[in-house]
Design a protein around this motif. Structure first.
Motif, PDB file in Angstrom:
ATOM      1  N   ASP A 191      41.264  29.768 -27.959  1.00  0.00           N
ATOM      2  CA  ASP A 191      40.985  29.212 -29.276  1.00  0.00           C
ATOM      3  C   ASP A 191      41.868  27.988 -29.497  1.00  0.00           C
ATOM      4  OD1 ASP A 191      39.503  31.461 -29.342  1.00  0.00           O
ATOM      5  OD2 ASP A 191      40.464  32.376 -31.075  1.00  0.00           O
ATOM      6  N   SER A 208      36.330  28.920 -30.950  1.00  0.00           N
ATOM      7  CA  SER A 208      36.680  30.292 -30.578  1.00  0.00           C
ATOM      8  C   SER A 208      35.715  30.720 -29.486  1.00  0.00           C
ATOM      9  CB  SER A 208      36.574  31.219 -31.787  1.00  0.00           C
ATOM     10  OG  SER A 208      36.847  32.559 -31.429  1.00  0.00           O
ATOM     11  N   ARG A 210      34.804  33.767 -26.367  1.00  0.00           N
ATOM     12  CA  ARG A 210      35.046  35.099 -25.835  1.00  0.00           C
ATOM     13  C   ARG A 210      34.019  35.401 -24.744  1.00  0.00           C
ATOM     14  NH1 ARG A 210      38.640  34.140 -28.646  1.00  0.00           N
ATOM     15  NH2 ARG A 210      39.682  35.407 -30.232  1.00  0.00           N
ATOM     16  N   ARG A 220      29.112  34.399 -22.283  1.00  0.00           N
ATOM     17  CA  ARG A 220      30.236  33.833 -23.028  1.00  0.00           C
ATOM     18  C   ARG A 220      29.725  33.276 -24.350  1.00  0.00           C
ATOM     19  NH1 ARG A 220      35.218  33.533 -21.629  1.00  0.00           N
ATOM     20  NH2 ARG A 220      36.694  32.083 -22.596  1.00  0.00           N
TER      21      ARG A 220
END
Length: 447
Positions: A191, A208, A210, A220
């Motif tokens: 981030d 952001s 993940r 992703r």
């Protein structure tokens, strides 16, 4: 008698009992016919043949007719289950036999209705979720294992492709069309914040990202949130707080200085030299306090970049033990750390002194240094009063302090130094009382 008749009317024999009774009746009738013929034509071989023909064969014919319905219903149920497997829950079957097979068909149809209702609820929830995601101002991009865009909302299409669809496009190719700062933020895997020249002005974004597995395959998720307005509001709020703190501290120092200066002038006019010297000493003390306060803010604003050098952990800790009391958890890592020694010594001294000021027994103040993955983990532990949830949430913010004479810069300055070293600072309460201050630093392998 009437009671027996009522019970007989309510009793519904099962399919198996019906079939067995029917076969038994047919076999009995055939056997009776065979016996009657034997009495007229008593030859053993011929009699056995007649018994088979008139007793067993009709039973077989009737059994085949009875099982034909069962086979037909089983085929229907098998087809319905295959449809369920393919996601089609609209298939239903009918049977009015009033026995166990009919009950099975009814339960099957009930299962189909339940599955149809659940499918409808899921579709409605998916539509609601898609509506929310598509209309959120946060740009959302989901990429698959080949780094191609699997899903993107309207904000992402506007940001990356002028409102055109993104599905199936290579995400890396899209990023290459934007300024390099975007690619650097995406490549970091963490981030972060970055700024772009967008729509005639500078726009700040928070990214952001993940990774997770979807249907067994790696995906992703990237979220790009516009932060310019939020940062502007926070900046204004911070400046207001700075002005309030500065005004409060300046008034607390300047008002007594003004009063003492007036008193000093009066005492000088009277010739009271001894009292005048005491007044001047008080003025100097308040001036020195004000100078230290302003200098603290100046140091926070002018924090220099760290000059990294390789430092052995044992050498660093030995220099700390001469200045503050604490326990060291052994063993220490053999690998040295790259830090600005002067800055980092000041960080650890401040944190260890805070642990003592929190009311912890001196022997309960402990420093632990361990390896966590590819990072160094420093824990400063105490058994003091800890922090409330509200204080934990704000303790690292500049100008936030619970001390009557605090400036709110100590922990904020500590965090600035740690983050300038590429590390992170975390605060948490310990289970049996006290505070844990954790510092995560990259090792020399990551430098």
């Amino acid at each position: 008698m009437n009671r027996l008749a009522s019970i007989a009317r309510r009793w519904r024999p099962s399919l198996g009992l019906k079939l067995a009774g029917l076969l038994l009746g047919v076999f009995s009738a055939g056997a009776a016919t065979g016996i009657a013929l034997w009495q007229r034509w008593p030859e053993p071989g011929l009699t056995a043949l007649l018994v088979i023909l008139l007793g067993v064969l009709p039973c077989l014919l009737l059994a085949g007719r009875a099982t034909r319905r069962i086979r037909r219903m089983l085929r229907a149920l098998e087809g319905a289950v295959a449809s369920y497997r393919d996601g089609d829950f609209s298939i239903s079957t009918t049977d009015h036999g009033g026995d166990e097979l009919s009950a099975l068909v009814a339960r099957h149809n009930e299962l189909g209705r339940t599955l149809r209702e659940q499918r409808q609820h899921l579709v409605q929830r998916e539509l609601l979720l898609d509506t929310v995601v598509q209309n959120t101002p946060v740009a959302l991009v989901l990429t698959d294992s080949a780094n191609r865009v699997a899903y993107a909302n309207m904000a992402a299409r506007q940001l990356f492709n002028a409102g055109k669809r993104l599905g199936g496009l290579g995400f890396a190719e899209l990023i290459e069309t934007l300024p390099p700062v975007v690619g650097e933020a995406v490549a970091s895997g963490e981030d972060s914040l970055f700024s772009l020249e967008l729509e005639g002005g500078e726009e700040t974004f928070h990214i952001s990202q993940r990774g997770f597995r979807l249907q067994g395959r790696p995906h992703r998720l990237y979220l790009f949130r516009r932060m310019t307005r939020e940062l502007s509001r926070q900046e204004v709020a911070t400046w207001k707080k700075v002005i309030r703190v500065l005004s409060h501290e300046l008034n607390n120092s300047l008002a007594p200085i003004s009063s003492m200066a007036h008193s000093g002038a009066e005492l000088t006019r009277r010739g009271d030299t001894e009292a005048t010297l005491r007044v001047f000493a008080s003025i100097a003390e308040r001036t020195q306090h004000l100078h230290g306060f302003v200098d603290g803010y100046a140091r926070f604003a002018r924090l220099p970049m760290p000059r990294l050098q390789s430092v052995d952990w044992r050498v660093l800790i030995e220099s700390l033990t001469a200045q503050v009391r604490f326990q060291v958890h052994e063993p220490l890592p053999d690998q040295p750390v790259r830090i600005d020694r002067a800055q980092f010594e000041q960080v650890l001294i401040n944190l260890l002194k805070n642990a003592h000021e929190a009311g912890s027994p001196p022997e309960a103040v402990e420093l632990r240094v361990t390896r966590v993955g590819r990072s160094f983990c420093l824990d400063i532990l105490d058994r003091g009063s800890g922090m409330s949830e509200a204080v934990l949430a704000n303790a690292l913010l500049p100008f936030y302090s619970t001390k009557h004479s605090g400036t709110g810069l100590g922990l904020a300055l500590t965090r600035e130094i740690v983050e300038a070293h590429g590390g992170r600072l975390q605060l948490s309460n310990r289970r049996n009382g006290g505070l844990r201050v954790r510092i995560l630093l990259p090792s020399m392998l990551d430098a």
